[in-house]
Scaffold this motif. Structure first.
Motif, PDB file in Angstrom:
ATOM      1  N   THR A  62      -1.321  25.870 -23.360  1.00 27.88           N
ATOM      2  CA  THR A  62      -0.995  25.298 -24.677  1.00 27.88           C
ATOM      3  C   THR A  62      -1.147  26.336 -25.794  1.00 27.88           C
ATOM      4  O   THR A  62      -0.220  26.497 -26.592  1.00 27.88           O
ATOM      5  N   PRO A  63      -2.268  27.086 -25.888  1.00 26.74           N
ATOM      6  CA  PRO A  63      -2.294  28.156 -26.902  1.00 26.74           C
ATOM      7  C   PRO A  63      -1.254  29.245 -26.636  1.00 26.74           C
ATOM      8  O   PRO A  63      -0.711  29.834 -27.572  1.00 26.74           O
ATOM      9  N   VAL A  65       1.926  27.704 -28.076  1.00 27.46           N
ATOM     10  CA  VAL A  65       1.899  27.711 -29.546  1.00 27.46           C
ATOM     11  C   VAL A  65       2.142  29.134 -30.051  1.00 27.46           C
ATOM     12  O   VAL A  65       2.909  29.356 -30.996  1.00 27.46           O
ATOM     13  N   ALA A  90       5.741  29.984 -29.639  1.00 28.92           N
ATOM     14  CA  ALA A  90       6.564  29.337 -30.660  1.00 28.92           C
ATOM     15  C   ALA A  90       6.519  30.112 -31.970  1.00 28.92           C
ATOM     16  O   ALA A  90       7.560  30.364 -32.604  1.00 28.92           O
ATOM     17  N   LEU A  91       5.323  30.531 -32.380  1.00 24.40           N
ATOM     18  CA  LEU A  91       5.189  31.306 -33.625  1.00 24.40           C
ATOM     19  C   LEU A  91       5.800  32.699 -33.469  1.00 24.40           C
ATOM     20  O   LEU A  91       6.471  33.201 -34.380  1.00 24.40           O
ATOM     21  N   LEU A 122      -3.431  32.874 -27.572  1.00 23.63           N
ATOM     22  CA  LEU A 122      -2.490  32.748 -28.691  1.00 23.63           C
ATOM     23  C   LEU A 122      -1.794  34.078 -28.967  1.00 23.63           C
ATOM     24  O   LEU A 122      -0.578  34.126 -29.182  1.00 23.63           O
ATOM     25  N   PHE A 125       8.301  25.133 -25.616  1.00 28.47           N
ATOM     26  CA  PHE A 125       7.753  25.250 -26.974  1.00 28.47           C
ATOM     27  C   PHE A 125       8.483  26.309 -27.779  1.00 28.47           C
ATOM     28  O   PHE A 125       8.882  26.078 -28.927  1.00 28.47           O
ATOM     29  N   SER A 126       8.637  27.482 -27.203  1.00 26.99           N
ATOM     30  CA  SER A 126       9.215  28.596 -27.951  1.00 26.99           C
ATOM     31  C   SER A 126      10.665  28.313 -28.338  1.00 26.99           C
ATOM     32  O   SER A 126      11.106  28.659 -29.443  1.00 26.99           O
ATOM     33  N   PHE A 167      10.941  25.726 -31.390  1.00 26.33           N
ATOM     34  CA  PHE A 167      10.674  26.348 -32.682  1.00 26.33           C
ATOM     35  C   PHE A 167      11.748  27.361 -33.055  1.00 26.33           C
ATOM     36  O   PHE A 167      12.172  27.441 -34.210  1.00 26.33           O
TER      37      PHE A 167
END
Length: 262
Positions: free
Chosen positions: A74-75, A78, A81-82, A141, A187-188, A191
């Motif tokens: 999950t991290p 995320v 995605a960022l 992350l 996720f990526s 975003f």
């Protein structure tokens, strides 16, 4: 042309769902090699296809006994995605700076070629190398930021880069890495594509091409889920090697073609 795109996405997504590639690492260079879409349009439609494929693959495989390692993935997701936002901005900056689709394609192809070759040799030697078990969420992350940035810029979703990182940093076996790679890719891509639409940088494309490519991606994910059930980790690993060799060969061809058109 649209039917050809459907078949490419069907085959790439089926194989990608098994190997954890997400399909984009195959779709993007194959579409570039066929020369049927501008580079920026191919990147966008490939991203849309990978999004549909990854969502379908996770839904289809939710009862296959292979778990997403939520604490680390999950991290990672995320961060990816960022990082994808940064990769997308870099892509747009290069497109505006050169104003030349062939130069953009050449840069993408060169980076994908180098990373795929490096990952191929790592995967071939990974059984001889010591691996890590990263658990710190902040480090996860940061790793995700790196993965997302490269994948978004290349328009491939994640592919072999994700797999190599999951092997080395998290000591995952090949089937677990494939499942977690698809989770990160989902996720990526959400975003990345959302940012493209908000920024108003969506390239021109045919709706029929988008629909058929996404249909191929979703259908491929369903086929891939069934194939994965019938393949053990050893067979999946062999598929991984084979796909990387194919990607390397296609990118060598694309590099030559883009160089000749500058």
């Amino acid at each position: 042309m649209a039917i050809l795109l459907f078949l490419v996405c069907l085959a790439a997504s089926a194989l990608g769902a098994v190997a954890g590639f997400g399909g984009g690492v195959i779709i993007k260079p194959v579409v570039d090699a066929l020369g049927i879409l501008p580079v920026s349009t191919a990147s966008f439609l490939s991203g849309c296809t990978v999004l549909g494929m990854s969502a379908s693959s996770l839904l289809r495989g939710r009862h296959d006994g292979i778990k997403v390692q939520m604490k680390t993935s999950t991290p990672l997701a995320v961060g990816a995605a960022l990082g994808g936002l940064g990769g997308k901005e870099c892509f747009e900056w290069i497109r505006r700076s050169y104003g030349n689709e062939s130069m953009l394609g050449l840069i993408q192809t060169a980076l994908l070629l180098v990373t795929t070759i490096m990952v191929f040799f790592y995967v071939m030697m990974k059984h001889r190398l010591r691996t890590l078990r990263v658990e710190n969420w902040l480090l996860c992350l940061l790793i995700g930021l790196f993965l997302g940035g490269i994948s978004s810029f290349l328009g491939i979703g994640g592919g072999p880069i994700n797999m190599a990182v999951l092997f080395f940093c998290f000591s995952m076996d090949v089937k677990t890495a494939a499942k977690n790679s698809i989770y990160i890719i989902l996720f990526s891509q959400i975003f990345s594509l959302g940012w493209t639409m908000l920024a108003g940088t969506v390239p021109d494309f045919s709706c029929s091409s988008l629909l058929l490519m996404m249909a191929g991606g979703i259908a491929g994910a369903i086929v891939g889920a069934e194939l994965s059930k019938r393949m053990d980790s050893r067979k999946v690993e062999k598929l991984l090697y084979g796909l990387m060799l194919v990607v390397i060969a296609i990118n060598l061809y694309n590099f030559y073609i883009f160089s000749c058109t500058l």
